[in-house]
Scaffold this motif. Sequence first.
Motif, PDB file in Angstrom:
ATOM      1  N   LEU A 251      26.796  -0.898  13.679  1.00  0.00           N
ATOM      2  CA  LEU A 251      26.189  -2.149  13.205  1.00  0.00           C
ATOM      3  C   LEU A 251      24.671  -2.088  13.343  1.00  0.00           C
ATOM      4  O   LEU A 251      23.934  -2.474  12.442  1.00  0.00           O
ATOM      5  CB  LEU A 251      26.741  -3.342  13.987  1.00  0.00           C
ATOM      6  N   VAL A 252      24.193  -1.562  14.480  1.00  0.00           N
ATOM      7  CA  VAL A 252      22.754  -1.460  14.706  1.00  0.00           C
ATOM      8  C   VAL A 252      22.131  -0.430  13.768  1.00  0.00           C
ATOM      9  O   VAL A 252      21.053  -0.651  13.212  1.00  0.00           O
ATOM     10  CB  VAL A 252      22.447  -1.111  16.178  1.00  0.00           C
TER      11      VAL A 252
ATOM     12  N   LEU B  38      20.962  -9.198  13.801  1.00  0.00           N
ATOM     13  CA  LEU B  38      21.577  -7.890  13.554  1.00  0.00           C
ATOM     14  C   LEU B  38      22.561  -7.959  12.390  1.00  0.00           C
ATOM     15  O   LEU B  38      22.576  -7.084  11.514  1.00  0.00           O
ATOM     16  CB  LEU B  38      22.319  -7.414  14.809  1.00  0.00           C
ATOM     17  N   THR B  39      23.388  -8.997  12.372  1.00  0.00           N
ATOM     18  CA  THR B  39      24.394  -9.157  11.315  1.00  0.00           C
ATOM     19  C   THR B  39      23.736  -9.375   9.963  1.00  0.00           C
ATOM     20  O   THR B  39      24.183  -8.834   8.938  1.00  0.00           O
ATOM     21  CB  THR B  39      25.331 -10.333  11.650  1.00  0.00           C
TER      22      THR B  39
ATOM     23  N   ILE C 105      27.658   4.760   5.128  1.00  0.00           N
ATOM     24  CA  ILE C 105      27.317   3.974   6.317  1.00  0.00           C
ATOM     25  C   ILE C 105      27.841   2.548   6.182  1.00  0.00           C
ATOM     26  O   ILE C 105      28.367   1.962   7.141  1.00  0.00           O
ATOM     27  CB  ILE C 105      25.796   3.979   6.554  1.00  0.00           C
ATOM     28  N   ALA C 106      27.713   1.973   4.967  1.00  0.00           N
ATOM     29  CA  ALA C 106      28.219   0.614   4.735  1.00  0.00           C
ATOM     30  C   ALA C 106      29.730   0.565   4.927  1.00  0.00           C
ATOM     31  O   ALA C 106      30.268  -0.389   5.508  1.00  0.00           O
ATOM     32  CB  ALA C 106      27.841   0.145   3.331  1.00  0.00           C
TER      33      ALA C 106
ATOM     34  N   SER D  40      34.058  -2.717   9.412  1.00  0.00           N
ATOM     35  CA  SER D  40      34.868  -3.340  10.470  1.00  0.00           C
ATOM     36  C   SER D  40      33.986  -3.942  11.560  1.00  0.00           C
ATOM     37  O   SER D  40      34.266  -5.045  12.068  1.00  0.00           O
ATOM     38  CB  SER D  40      35.831  -2.319  11.081  1.00  0.00           C
ATOM     39  N   ALA D  41      32.879  -3.230  11.921  1.00  0.00           N
ATOM     40  CA  ALA D  41      31.948  -3.761  12.924  1.00  0.00           C
ATOM     41  C   ALA D  41      31.252  -5.010  12.396  1.00  0.00           C
ATOM     42  O   ALA D  41      31.017  -5.966  13.147  1.00  0.00           O
ATOM     43  CB  ALA D  41      30.908  -2.706  13.294  1.00  0.00           C
TER      44      ALA D  41
END
Length: 421
Positions: A199-200, A354-355, A403-404, A409-410
């Motif tokens: 996610l980061v 972050l989201t 990466i996406a 899921s994260a």
Amino acid sequence: MAKSTLAEKFKNIGPGALVAAGFIGPGTVTTCTVSGASYGYTMLWALLFATVATILFQEMAARIGIITGKGLGENIRDRVGNPALKWAAIAIVIVAIFVGNIAYETGNVTGGILGIQAFAPGIQMLPIVVVIGIAGFACLWIGSYKLVEKILTAIVVFMGLVFLITAFASPVDWGAVVSGLFVPMLPSVEQTGGVSPILVATGLIGTTVVPYNLFLHASGAAERFKDPEQVADARFDAALSIGLGGVISMAILICAAANIHGTGIAVTNGKDMAIALQPLLGSWATYMIGLGLLAAGFSSVITASLSAAYAVNGVLGWGKGLKDVRFKAIWLIVLLAGCFMAVAFGKSPTQLILTAQAANAILLPIMAFFVMFCANGADLEKFKNHLFANIAGVVIILVTIFIAYRNMSAFITSVQKLLGA
């Protein structure tokens, strides 16, 4: 036109610098600080990748604007011949721009909240959002935001330079920095206190390669550079400005890695972020972070709203008048939605930011595809994409899609956390 001298190239720096100032917002400060604090220098590769990708695609956007004299939205509209495909493309762009910009606007408003709460920890969130919303509305409605934007941008640039200087004043492991830059890896969740590394990583890319900046750069370059031969000047502007922006983003991560990582501190607010600047500023660090986050947040509140309006108006062929009712309606929707989301889900501000950045990274491959499609137009003649640009562009799009996909899921888990906060 004769080739520009180096002095003339520096004089023509402008659209690229605005893009760099645009992506060094509260999302960048927050995401880079959380990354450095949680994983040390491990994620520097994501910033290096994002910086190279930004230079490549922003150069394409600038070149499209200069050669055609139109923004990216108008180019997408004009280049798709089949009516059904044209409206499908328009719908995709509008949805992506609205979702992406509202996510960014949420992060911008939240960044402003973090900035003010760094000065006054006890102040409630709602009155801050109301003040930011009213101030942003007033600047956009009156149209006299240029001076305000320049002052705020200057504060953000100063904050970036402070991070750069602090990086050299901190106990940095430069061997680990080199490894982090050139050895892509993701630490396990167990190693990082439960913060999702994917996610980061996605957030670091999403906060640097900003989809709406592609529209902003194309329009800005079309206004600044009137001669096709000035494409070289625009390329120099993009590479230098965005490259420096990437270095500042890396400096923020390095400061957090050197001064917060390993201390057991979880970054949840502006005061936590200020620890990264304490080697240089001491007790003044909190005030610098607070002012910087507020300036970055509020300036980006204006930019994100305007960019959405320019993009949607361009792709729909409405024209781009600031006084046009439809133009105002677009930026008002983005502004109100950002304020509402910040209040509704802002109990975990760093998680929310972050989201938001990760959401934009998920949308990035769509916008990158349209940029490449326009940059290969036959009417661009000798200025259309060459083989290297196309190969690099395809590789970057494939990497961002991967990466996406890995991030999905994260990302869903992060959204669920916010909904349950």
